[in-house]
Motif scaffolding. Sequence first.
Motif, short mmCIF file in Angstrom:
data_model
loop_
_atom_site.label_atom_id
_atom_site.label_comp_id
_atom_site.label_asym_id
_atom_site.label_seq_id
_atom_site.Cartn_x
_atom_site.Cartn_y
_atom_site.Cartn_z
N ARG A 133 -5.96 4.46 5.08
CA ARG A 133 -5.89 3.06 5.20
C ARG A 133 -5.30 2.64 6.45
O ARG A 133 -5.27 1.41 6.89
N TYR A 186 -4.23 9.09 1.36
CA TYR A 186 -4.42 7.52 1.06
C TYR A 186 -4.09 6.48 2.42
O TYR A 186 -4.72 5.86 2.92
N ASN A 216 0.92 -1.28 0.18
CA ASN A 216 -0.06 0.07 0.10
C ASN A 216 0.85 1.15 -0.19
O ASN A 216 0.61 2.30 -0.55
N PHE A 237 -11.52 -1.39 4.78
CA PHE A 237 -10.82 -0.81 3.97
C PHE A 237 -10.19 0.50 4.54
O PHE A 237 -8.81 0.73 4.74
N PHE A 238 -10.81 1.12 5.17
CA PHE A 238 -10.44 2.63 5.54
C PHE A 238 -10.46 2.53 7.27
O PHE A 238 -11.39 1.95 7.66
#
Lengths: 322, 423
Positions: free
Chosen positions: A206, A202, A26, B6-7
């Motif tokens: 996450r 992002y 990621n 996911f978040f």
Amino acid sequence: MNNNKLTVSHAPFWHDGDSLFQMNLNIIIAALPAIIFGILQFGAPALGVIALAVSSAMIWEIISNIIARQKQTIGDLDSALIGLLFGMMLPATSPWWMVIIGTLVAVVVGKMIFGGTGANPFNPALVGMAFLMLSWPVLFDFDAAYVSYDVNYTALAPLAALKSMGAESISGVFATGDLIMGKQLGAIGSTFGLGLILGGIYLILRGYVRWEIPVSFIAGIIICAWAFNLSDPTKYAGPMIHLFSGYTLLGAFFLAPENSSSPVNTIPMLLYGFFAAVMIILMRNIGLYSDGTVLGILLFNLANPLIDSIRPKALGKGVNHA
Amino acid sequence: MIKRSFFTLTRPKLSYDSVEQNPKKPESINIPSNLTLLLNEPLDNTKKLLIQKGDSVEKGQKICLYSDSAEYVIAPVAGTIRVIDAYIDALGNTSTFLVIKNIQTQTSDTKAKTYDLKEDIASADRYLRNLPGAPPFKKLADNKTKINTIVITCADADLLSTTSQYIALNSMDKIKTGARILKNIIGAVKICITVPQDLNIQGEFDSIQVFRTDTTYPSNLPAMILKNHLNMILPAGKTPEDLGVCFICAEAAASIADAYETKSAGAEKIVTIIGKQGTRYRVKATIGTPLRKIFDLFSIHINDQDRIIIGGPMQGISTYSPFHPVEPGMDTVIVQDRDEIPEICDNACVNCGKCVRICPANIQANILVRYLAADQYEEAADKCDLESCIECGLCAYVCTAKIPIYQYIKLGKHELKKLRAEA
């Protein structure tokens, strides 16, 4: 009697499904916008540097694991990430030997000799960077590196220009919008501010980057640069040029929050980000180097174990009413 | 298994399951021909056994190994003893197991042996330790501190389990009677009851104080109930009993009420079974029934490398045999398919700090695990609050490097106890 062989292990029997591979993947994905922009801007040499940095970093890890007779840990992508971040900090015209020496220092000296993934006291990519910057400072002159490039914007590295000419003579030369959109000379992965910010957001969403570190880091840059600017606007530039040029955003979202070398408690994270940023502005404004990001963060990696001992009291510690 | 979303800007939330609306009656299972009982005392060749293979036992008879034994089991059926052998549990402790051949008819009409039960702790400890729900009479009888608060838990401590909630919904009157008897036995001043926030329980509680517990794990663990509802902080390394608080589950309270009414010990335990697809079943089984029989009843097929978990997913223990018997304290049994079992690694800690942020006891698990991996137990206790751990298992649940942190902690506590006993 059919007696099955069952799996026996210890609680908890659930896991949230996260892994080192996922985490590093990621972070690599988040870094891609800035890298792709750098490759579009600086062409094939930039792609070459990034590819060489990633592959050589991974090979160094394989070699170290073979020499140390440890099981191969290449699969968790940790070295790939180190190589990628390291490559992002180099000018596109870096010679091949410099990339390979840099990743050698980053992976072997920065990480493997401390025991591999998770054991490094400093950010490995920054260790490699610091080694190169101190050994071959001339290769980090971005104006010289891109002398053969023909660009349609001010062909100056903002921080170097600031250092040599002073704030007054460059005022108006670098528009903040241009800096955010990557219209500046710099390292492959550090010029496209918008891409770095998007990647950073992002990662924060996450849960792979703790928001406290980038936020306090950016606050530190803005507050410290603004204070200098107030004291003498002719000598010291405003906060925007500091924030959107050099390695600042790369540092805020990718370098300073590196897990193993940054604190985990809330107050220490805020202190760490803030003071690393203050140190960077001090180096830029008062020190010798035009960009102090590498050394500023390394310095606060050193302070990490000390400041991370500021922590909440554990439940039931020091209670004696039983 | 609940995976990370996911978040995840905030830390993950694990919610307790609540019992379904109008729950069905638990399935009953026939008493099997052979029942296994676990007796928490190792066999000793130097002493003379009181019981022999082939001895017949009455339903409700108290079985001890030796004349000076402090431990006993209650025979759940009338029958004959077929096997007496050593048993090693998941933590490596040796104890004994007995197999009793059931000779009574399938109906449980056979009268159980009655006891001379008085409302005092010695009498309760003499006969009622093995009641369904495993009331902690042994601890209470031994305890030097006076217990002044009893907390009846209708909120299940671990995830997925709904046994206590089911009993709270169906037998609240019995629980209240049991609570009153307990109050007399122990001489406690205060009785409290924990009820999950979303559980709809009507009726008067009189002098019983009701705590509505939060639905987020680990708010039903004893240390958290002490902290959130009783305003007591559990000191590191102490038990709630040291503070004068005793936790007793709803089923134990209900079976105490039954036991004092009939003057005999009940032997039917309600267990929540979670199948491989997460289907929930509820069963009423006689203590000693092999789990295999229950799985057969619900057509749960056990393959090699599957995992059978006794207790919840966060704190339970896994057993090595599908023939493990139903025990008095067994609320939940989970069957996990081998493809569902998450891997564990010997990676080093990468210091991401997820464990630190999720820990309800504010322990620096990232540093602690380094001390524990290096066998430095005293240092772990002094510098990293090993003993403050309330054993919720969340650290290992979120660990990015998949380190079995909770296992390290349990091992560390065990070793520390041994070190201190030797010193």
